[in-house]
Structure formats: structure tokens, C-alpha cells
Design a protein around this motif. Sequence first.
Motif, short mmCIF file in Angstrom:
data_model
loop_
_atom_site.label_atom_id
_atom_site.label_comp_id
_atom_site.label_asym_id
_atom_site.label_seq_id
_atom_site.Cartn_x
_atom_site.Cartn_y
_atom_site.Cartn_z
N ILE A 100 21.98 -27.36 -9.22
CA ILE A 100 21.07 -28.77 -9.15
C ILE A 100 20.54 -28.73 -8.04
N GLY A 101 19.45 -29.63 -7.68
CA GLY A 101 18.71 -29.83 -6.79
C GLY A 101 17.31 -30.00 -7.07
N PRO A 102 16.45 -30.61 -5.99
CA PRO A 102 14.90 -30.94 -6.17
C PRO A 102 14.18 -29.73 -6.61
N ASN A 103 12.83 -29.95 -7.08
CA ASN A 103 11.93 -29.11 -7.36
C ASN A 103 11.95 -28.15 -5.91
N GLY A 104 11.99 -26.78 -6.16
CA GLY A 104 11.70 -26.06 -4.82
C GLY A 104 12.56 -25.86 -4.36
#
Lengths: 315, 256
Positions: free
Chosen positions: B35-39
Motif C-alpha cells: 500500500i501507499g499513495p499514487n506513484g
Amino acid sequence: MYPRLTFWLLPALLLVAALSGLLLGSLDWRTVQASSADIVTDLRLSRVLLAILAGAGLGLSGALTQAVVRNPLASPDLIGVTAGAGLAATTLMLLWPDLAFGWLIPAAIIGALLAVLVMLALVGRGTLNPSRLVLVGIALSSWLAALTDWLLVSHPQKVNMALVWLTGSLWGRGWDHVWILLPWLLVLVPLALMLSLRLDLLALGDEAAEGLGANVRRSRLLALLLAVAMAAVSVAVCGAISFVGLVAPHLARLLVGGAHHRLLPVTAMVGALLVLVSDIAARTLLAPIELPAGVLTALIGAPYFLFLLTRYRGW
Amino acid sequence: MSYLSIEGLQVGYGEKVIVPDLTLGIPQGKITALIGPNGCGKSTLLKAMARILTPQRGKVRLQGEDVHRMDSRQLARQLALLPQASITPDGVSVAELVGYGRAPWRSRWGRLSREDSTIVQQSLAQVGLTEFADQPAAALSGGQRQRAWIAMILAQQTDLVLLDEPTTWLDIAHQIELLKLMRSLNLAGKTIVVVLHDLNQACRYCDELVVLKQGQLQQQGSPAEVFTAELVRQVFDLDAKIYPDPVSDTPTLVPM
């Protein structure tokens, strides 16, 4: 989709067409029997066989091209293969007319390969976007055709042979040509059929194909080489019989669906049938005048292509 | 040594580096969510694991073996990938599509053996698509189609399964159905690595979280250990409160 019916019906149709090809011609049957020359086996049988071989080669080439670029509008005509082979063969015929006919095939293959390389460079790596591909293909093909025309006009004394060849015709072809085309296709067709599963996987997208263990780059390169070679040998012998490479795979897909172990053999049969019927029509419609078979395939093929364009929503 | 280990990995697209230098290990027999933010590089990492992308530096090892040096077919017997953008070709039946999962096991001629056909039938049954076997795959609904692709991956019979945003095009009911299916595969013995956008779903349906930001590892561990308001603020730049999920007691994010 009617796979069972197709595998029964197509060979039967092909046989009927081949028999009519032997029986029909500019001369009526009684004259043929009375004539001393063996018209049926010397002229008509070789021509029927050539039509079948060239049609199968062109059809398969189209199916492979469509699988490689994953685009139903692709065909050897459209991506410059035919025009490249045409330019190379015309050059050979006009500049070195004394060279043996056997040289025409390697020359056509090299011409076709060069055309495809130029096209891939122009389209840009990795982005085989359908509209871009078609537009670049059209531009490149017209450019190559212009060069071919220029050659023709600048060598008016030898133009006839080249012109007949360029429209795609089986006129004046005989057993020599069968023996040139046959060995090539005997090697290329089984190789193409062996690629069936890998082509199926390519249709799932590059990532899925790679995940299923298909080496995407190698499979694609191999299929493209086979497509170019099959189109080039067929074009080298019979000239640019247009639209067979585009139409045959589509008809086959309607009949047996997209799995290549069915699609490829059916495409070969449909292609053979198209060229054979076109050639018979070309010989008999306006007999004793003979039309080039390529004119008839284009007459049927071009409207069909327009129909496909209206249905295709890929861009 | 972990089951799947990422060692000093640098990977990206062409000149552009997305993941500069990453080292981490994926445990066997668990569901790990990236998981993680876009990009942030989560899909890029997954693609490097699946050999879609070649590392510029570093290695991906599966049980000690460098996946980028393995034979394609051999690797495809151990590792399956459900890509984000999959193409369902026209004129291919559901059973045929699932049969492609047998590709790394088939002979070079590509014929399905009787054993292959049995496995295809079992895979279809497992995702509940038995009655659709002979229908064209392209005619299935979005949820059914995703299940058909899962069946294809089941037929591949690999120990490791990588899923790239498998819930993206599905409505909420089908998302949950797919996540439950993912758990049942895991209970049957598969190790799963999945890229997910929905953090609450990741917390509820996964055993381990790998939290990435700008290609760097921020945190790794069970949702209960690592999923905190502090982490959400740090990684997603979002103020939120974390409550226990009333059904499963796993952490749930509520934005402020």
C-alpha cells in the motif's frame, strides 16, 4: 462460431473450387479435350495449386500480423509488407531482368523486412497504437508505391511484366512457380501452427503473457518474421493480391473464434478459397480477356474493410 | 532468508527511477498487501517481482533463486500474476481462457492433457463459474470476468500469486467476494502479494502490510502493529482516526 461445421465444410468447398478451377477456363471443355496440349494438368492444375498456396500464405500472414500488433485492422498490405516486397521485386525485374526468377523471393523477403523495420521505427517502440499504426502504414505504403511507380515509368520498355505482377495475378504462372513456393510454405506453415499457444497468450496482454511463461519479445519477433516471410513469398510469386491478408483472418474468426489452433488452419483455408475463387472468376468472367485476381480480391476486400472500420471501436 | 526477498532493488521505466533502493522480505503462506499513495512504486515493485520489469540494480529472489535469471516457463510454474489491465480476447470460451493457465505446464505443442482439463474444471468450480465454461469469456460481466482470470491463475498451480489491484473495476459486493476468494486461496496454501488501494480492505483481508512512499519502505508488519494515525499522516498526508472494525476488530480508518 461453428467450429465443427467449418472443419467439415471448408475443405469440401476448397475441393469443389479446385475442381471447378480445373474444369472452367477461357476454353470450353470440348476444346480442352480435343487440344493436343495438356491444358488441364500443364496449365490449370498448377494454377489452382498456386492459388491455394498463395492464398493460404497471405491469410496466415494476416492472422499472424493481427496477433503480433493485437489489432484487428493490421494486415500485411497495411503495414507496408506488400509494398516493400513489391518495390524490391520491381527493382529486380526492371534493373536486372536477366536474373533467374528464384532470386525474386529472397529479394521480396528482404524488401518486406526492411519496410517493416522502417515502419516500426516510425511508429515508435512499445506504442503499437492502432490508429498510429494504420496511418504510418498507409503513408509508408504510398511512399513505397510511389517509388515503384517511378521505377516503372523510368523503364517503359520492360514495364509489362512488372505491371501484371504488381496487380497480383496468376496469369502465366506454372509448375516452376509451384516448386518455388511450395518448399517455403512447407517450412513456414508448420512453424506458424506451432506458435498457436503463444499467440493465444499474446492476446491476453503483455503482462499476462509474460506471467504465463511466454517470452513476449521473442514470440512477437518470431511471429512477425514468419508473417513477413509468408507474405513476401506469396507476393513474390503471385504479386500483390490485396486484402486477402486482412479479410481471411476476420472471416475465420467469425467461423471458429479466436483460439489460434483453430483460427490459423481455418484462416489458411479461407485465404486459399478466396484467391482460388477470385482467380477462377478472373479467368472466366470476361473470357477470353483475363482480369488479374488481385483486382477481384480488392473489389470484395475494400468494402469489407470499410465495414470493419465502422464496427471497430478501438480508438 | 525470506520466501521472496527484494535485495537492493532499483527499478523504474526507462530513465525514470521509481524505486531507488529497496530491501524487504515477503513471508511465506501469508497475504501481503503493498500500500501507499499514487506513484509510490507499489505496482512497479509488483511488476519487478513478476519479471515484467527488469531491475536496474539489485535482485528479486524466490526461495533463494534470482527470478530474473530463471527460465520463463519454470518461473511461471512457481509464480502467477493477475495484471491490472488484462485483455479478455474475443472468440475464446471461459474454459479456454482458464486453460491458458496450463500454458507453462503444457507440452510445446500446446495440447491440453486429460490432467490439464481436470485442473481447468476444478479451477472453474472453485470460483463458481462451472456453468459458464462454454460461454465466450468476453461476454461475462466484470465480476465474473475477474473470477475467470482468478480461475486461470488457479489452473497455473503456483505457490506464489501476485495480484495487481484486483478490485479496481468491481462494485463493492464483487470486491468483497474477490477478497474472500483471495483468503480461501491463501488457506489452501498459497502465498499472496496484492496491491490494494482501499486501506480498510487491506487491513481487514491481509496479514502483512508493506507501506511504501516515493519508492521507500516506510513500515512493514501486521495491520494491528503498523496501521496508526501517525503512519496515515506521514505517508498519505491525511488526518484520520483509527478505530477497531466492529466486525473483525482490525484497524479501520476514518478521515477527519
